[in-house]
Motif scaffolding. Structure first.
Motif, PDB file in Angstrom:
ATOM      1  N   PHE A 275       6.183   5.397   3.699  1.00  0.00           N
ATOM      2  CA  PHE A 275       6.108   3.947   3.817  1.00  0.00           C
ATOM      3  C   PHE A 275       6.559   3.284   2.515  1.00  0.00           C
ATOM      4  O   PHE A 275       5.936   3.468   1.459  1.00  0.00           O
ATOM      5  N   VAL A 276       7.638   2.520   2.596  1.00  0.00           N
ATOM      6  CA  VAL A 276       8.087   1.668   1.493  1.00  0.00           C
ATOM      7  C   VAL A 276       8.360   0.301   2.107  1.00  0.00           C
ATOM      8  O   VAL A 276       9.180   0.176   3.024  1.00  0.00           O
ATOM      9  N   THR A 277       7.663  -0.707   1.649  1.00  0.00           N
ATOM     10  CA  THR A 277       7.775  -2.044   2.246  1.00  0.00           C
ATOM     11  C   THR A 277       9.225  -2.517   2.237  1.00  0.00           C
ATOM     12  O   THR A 277       9.930  -2.379   1.227  1.00  0.00           O
ATOM     13  N   LEU A 278       9.683  -3.052   3.360  1.00  0.00           N
ATOM     14  CA  LEU A 278      11.058  -3.528   3.462  1.00  0.00           C
ATOM     15  C   LEU A 278      11.297  -4.666   2.473  1.00  0.00           C
ATOM     16  O   LEU A 278      10.578  -5.672   2.489  1.00  0.00           O
ATOM     17  N   PRO A 279      12.321  -4.546   1.609  1.00  0.00           N
ATOM     18  CA  PRO A 279      12.590  -5.614   0.636  1.00  0.00           C
ATOM     19  C   PRO A 279      12.831  -6.969   1.296  1.00  0.00           C
ATOM     20  O   PRO A 279      12.490  -8.016   0.732  1.00  0.00           O
ATOM     21  N   GLN A 280      13.415  -6.952   2.506  1.00  0.00           N
ATOM     22  CA  GLN A 280      13.694  -8.197   3.231  1.00  0.00           C
ATOM     23  C   GLN A 280      12.415  -8.961   3.577  1.00  0.00           C
ATOM     24  O   GLN A 280      12.463 -10.139   3.915  1.00  0.00           O
ATOM     25  N   CYS A 281      11.286  -8.251   3.539  1.00  0.00           N
ATOM     26  CA  CYS A 281      10.019  -8.850   3.946  1.00  0.00           C
ATOM     27  C   CYS A 281       9.105  -9.176   2.757  1.00  0.00           C
ATOM     28  O   CYS A 281       7.935  -9.495   2.940  1.00  0.00           O
ATOM     29  N   SER A 283       8.623 -11.597  -0.612  1.00  0.00           N
ATOM     30  CA  SER A 283       9.050 -12.857  -1.231  1.00  0.00           C
ATOM     31  C   SER A 283       7.953 -13.350  -2.161  1.00  0.00           C
ATOM     32  O   SER A 283       6.861 -12.759  -2.231  1.00  0.00           O
ATOM     33  N   GLU A 284       8.241 -14.439  -2.860  1.00  0.00           N
ATOM     34  CA  GLU A 284       7.228 -15.020  -3.738  1.00  0.00           C
ATOM     35  C   GLU A 284       6.019 -15.472  -2.929  1.00  0.00           C
ATOM     36  O   GLU A 284       4.873 -15.346  -3.357  1.00  0.00           O
ATOM     37  N   GLU A 285       6.284 -15.992  -1.726  1.00  0.00           N
ATOM     38  CA  GLU A 285       5.202 -16.451  -0.853  1.00  0.00           C
ATOM     39  C   GLU A 285       4.518 -15.288  -0.145  1.00  0.00           C
ATOM     40  O   GLU A 285       3.378 -15.405   0.313  1.00  0.00           O
ATOM     41  N   ASN A 286       5.215 -14.163  -0.022  1.00  0.00           N
ATOM     42  CA  ASN A 286       4.685 -13.000   0.690  1.00  0.00           C
ATOM     43  C   ASN A 286       4.893 -11.743  -0.168  1.00  0.00           C
ATOM     44  O   ASN A 286       5.727 -10.897   0.138  1.00  0.00           O
ATOM     45  N   PRO A 287       4.107 -11.616  -1.257  1.00  0.00           N
ATOM     46  CA  PRO A 287       4.284 -10.451  -2.136  1.00  0.00           C
ATOM     47  C   PRO A 287       3.921  -9.151  -1.428  1.00  0.00           C
ATOM     48  O   PRO A 287       3.218  -9.148  -0.413  1.00  0.00           O
ATOM     49  N   ASP A 288       4.418  -8.050  -1.975  1.00  0.00           N
ATOM     50  CA  ASP A 288       4.208  -6.729  -1.368  1.00  0.00           C
ATOM     51  C   ASP A 288       2.727  -6.380  -1.328  1.00  0.00           C
ATOM     52  O   ASP A 288       2.063  -6.241  -2.355  1.00  0.00           O
ATOM     53  N   ARG A 289       2.210  -6.233  -0.089  1.00  0.00           N
ATOM     54  CA  ARG A 289       0.801  -5.866   0.081  1.00  0.00           C
ATOM     55  C   ARG A 289       0.564  -4.370  -0.114  1.00  0.00           C
ATOM     56  O   ARG A 289      -0.585  -3.941  -0.252  1.00  0.00           O
ATOM     57  N   TYR A 290       1.628  -3.564  -0.074  1.00  0.00           N
ATOM     58  CA  TYR A 290       1.471  -2.110  -0.052  1.00  0.00           C
ATOM     59  C   TYR A 290       2.382  -1.452  -1.102  1.00  0.00           C
ATOM     60  O   TYR A 290       3.336  -0.744  -0.753  1.00  0.00           O
ATOM     61  N   PRO A 291       2.087  -1.649  -2.382  1.00  0.00           N
ATOM     62  CA  PRO A 291       2.947  -1.070  -3.424  1.00  0.00           C
ATOM     63  C   PRO A 291       2.843   0.453  -3.525  1.00  0.00           C
ATOM     64  O   PRO A 291       3.731   1.098  -4.087  1.00  0.00           O
ATOM     65  N   VAL A 292       1.756   1.036  -2.994  1.00  0.00           N
ATOM     66  CA  VAL A 292       1.581   2.498  -3.045  1.00  0.00           C
ATOM     67  C   VAL A 292       2.073   3.109  -1.737  1.00  0.00           C
ATOM     68  O   VAL A 292       1.607   2.746  -0.653  1.00  0.00           O
ATOM     69  N   SER A 293       3.005   4.048  -1.831  1.00  0.00           N
ATOM     70  CA  SER A 293       3.590   4.665  -0.642  1.00  0.00           C
ATOM     71  C   SER A 293       2.753   5.853  -0.169  1.00  0.00           C
ATOM     72  O   SER A 293       2.257   6.643  -0.977  1.00  0.00           O
ATOM     73  N   ILE A 294       2.568   5.956   1.146  1.00  0.00           N
ATOM     74  CA  ILE A 294       1.969   7.135   1.769  1.00  0.00           C
ATOM     75  C   ILE A 294       2.854   7.540   2.940  1.00  0.00           C
ATOM     76  O   ILE A 294       3.718   6.777   3.375  1.00  0.00           O
ATOM     77  N   THR A 295       2.645   8.747   3.471  1.00  0.00           N
ATOM     78  CA  THR A 295       3.449   9.178   4.618  1.00  0.00           C
ATOM     79  C   THR A 295       2.827   8.674   5.922  1.00  0.00           C
ATOM     80  O   THR A 295       1.638   8.326   5.978  1.00  0.00           O
ATOM     81  N   ALA A 296       3.638   8.675   6.954  1.00  0.00           N
ATOM     82  CA  ALA A 296       3.156   8.256   8.271  1.00  0.00           C
ATOM     83  C   ALA A 296       2.017   9.152   8.747  1.00  0.00           C
ATOM     84  O   ALA A 296       1.066   8.682   9.382  1.00  0.00           O
ATOM     85  N   ASP A 297       2.091  10.452   8.445  1.00  0.00           N
ATOM     86  CA  ASP A 297       1.034  11.363   8.877  1.00  0.00           C
ATOM     87  C   ASP A 297      -0.277  11.090   8.138  1.00  0.00           C
ATOM     88  O   ASP A 297      -1.356  11.122   8.733  1.00  0.00           O
ATOM     89  N   ASP A 298      -0.193  10.793   6.843  1.00  0.00           N
ATOM     90  CA  ASP A 298      -1.397  10.430   6.091  1.00  0.00           C
ATOM     91  C   ASP A 298      -2.044   9.185   6.690  1.00  0.00           C
ATOM     92  O   ASP A 298      -3.267   9.114   6.848  1.00  0.00           O
ATOM     93  N   TYR A 299      -1.212   8.211   7.000  1.00  0.00           N
ATOM     94  CA  TYR A 299      -1.724   6.963   7.562  1.00  0.00           C
ATOM     95  C   TYR A 299      -2.369   7.206   8.928  1.00  0.00           C
ATOM     96  O   TYR A 299      -3.461   6.697   9.225  1.00  0.00           O
ATOM     97  N   LEU A 300      -1.699   8.007   9.766  1.00  0.00           N
ATOM     98  CA  LEU A 300      -2.216   8.301  11.097  1.00  0.00           C
ATOM     99  C   LEU A 300      -3.585   8.967  11.012  1.00  0.00           C
ATOM    100  O   LEU A 300      -4.532   8.573  11.714  1.00  0.00           O
ATOM    101  N   ASN A 301      -3.721   9.960  10.163  1.00  0.00           N
ATOM    102  CA  ASN A 301      -4.992  10.679  10.060  1.00  0.00           C
ATOM    103  C   ASN A 301      -6.105   9.785   9.522  1.00  0.00           C
ATOM    104  O   ASN A 301      -7.261   9.888   9.957  1.00  0.00           O
ATOM    105  N   GLU A 302      -5.755   8.919   8.601  1.00  0.00           N
ATOM    106  CA  GLU A 302      -6.737   7.955   8.092  1.00  0.00           C
ATOM    107  C   GLU A 302      -7.287   7.099   9.225  1.00  0.00           C
ATOM    108  O   GLU A 302      -8.500   6.877   9.348  1.00  0.00           O
TER     109      GLU A 302
END
Length: 311
Positions: A275-281, A283-302
């Motif tokens: 997971f790497v937040t899409l740069p297109q999404c 902005s100054e009004e919508n800063p990156d909520r997820y600066p730490v990357s994890i894998t899809a499998d890690d996220y699923l198991n969580e």
């Protein structure tokens, strides 16, 4: 109960403006509806028939296909196992999972178990392998439109979902008895995956939580698919595309004596997708909520731990 005014889009007739229209629907509701999706009605009818046949089997027979310790990833998950995140009452449902058949020697095999099939139901394996493939294809079409709407190349999601950990769930909500207490058929939740494609159920009950905090009924026309954004796509898009809370409420009156069946296809990323937040999404009004990357499998198991499917 008010009806959610979700537009019904055509995968055939609306191709040129589908990205903009489906994007608008997702931003407004977190949901969209599409018709003319090309999944053969005879295949769908056969799938409903076999789904009913499986759930009518004795509990003892169904439990032969319950794989303990596997988090319900394949085969049968018994009644009142899953619980919505944050809920105290378990959902009034049982289900069966069909997953992807990986090529031999795939490095993803460690995170994706092989399928199991009920020997008692003739044609079950053949039918649901075919339906899985068709959902996979339609899901890729929808993601292509989403990619264009987000300012990405139309093929951006193709490598992200190649051999993805997608699951076709056959769902049975039995008749609701007086002993249900505070439990409902499916507690308020958001889906974990990228997008969900849902074949409409004969019995009503699906509701989404509107932006005004009120529950809205979702009633797709016959033959249409209901599609909703999952938490993985919400995360990837930095919440530009929202994962909307939804539930399946209990029926009232005479309808409480009827079963409800539905067939969602949970379209997932590859297990090793980072997971790497899409740069297109961002902005100054919508800063990156997820600066730490994890894998899809890690996220699923969580998330599976949160809903009680794995310890």
């Amino acid at each position: 109960m008010d009806l959610a005014r979700i537009p019904v889009l055509s995968l055939e007739d609306d191709r040129a403006d589908l990205p903009a229209r489906i994007g608008e629907s997702f931003r407004t509701f977190g949901f969209a509806m599409v018709r003319d999706h090309g999944i053969d009605q005879a295949l769908i009818d056969r799938a409903w028939e076999l789904t009913r046949a499986f759930f009518e089997l004795p509990v003892e027979t169904k439990m032969h296909y319950h794989l303990a310790g596997k988090g319900g990833a394949r085969g049968y998950t018994p009644f009142k196992t899953e619980v919505a995140k944050g809920a105290t009452e378990k959902d009034l449902k049982e289900f069966w999972h069909v997953g992807r058949d990986l090529p031999e020697g795939s490095p993803l095999a460690e995170s994706m178990a092989p399928n199991v099939w009920p020997a008692e139901i003739e044609g079950f394996e053949e039918t649901f392998k075919q339906l899985y493939r068709r959902f996979d294809e339609v899901g890729a079409q929808i993601l292509s439109a989403i990619a264009i709407d987000l300012g990405l190349d139309e093929k951006w999601f193709d490598p992200a979902i190649e051999d993805g950990n997608s699951v076709l769930r056959l769902l049975h909500y039995p008749p609701v008895g007086e002993g249900a207490g505070g439990a409902i058929r499916a507690g308020a939740h958001e889906d974990i995956n990228l997008i969900t494609l849902l074949l409409g159920a004969e019995e009503a009950g699906l509701e989404l939580l509107g932006k005004n905090g009120e529950w809205l009924s979702v009633a797709p026309p016959e033959g249409a698919l209901v599609i909703n954004i999952g938490d993985m796509l919400q995360r990837l898009s930095n919440h530009v595309l929202p994962s909307t809370t939804h539930r399946v409420r209990n029926p009232e009156g005479a309808r409480a004596g009827f079963s409800r069946y539905s067939m969602p296809f949970f379209l997932h990323l590859r297990s090793d997708f980072p997971f790497v937040t899409l740069p297109q999404c961002i902005s100054e009004e919508n800063p990156d909520r997820y600066p730490v990357s994890i894998t899809a499998d890690d996220y699923l198991n969580e998330r599976l731990r949160e809903i009680g499917l794995i310890a």
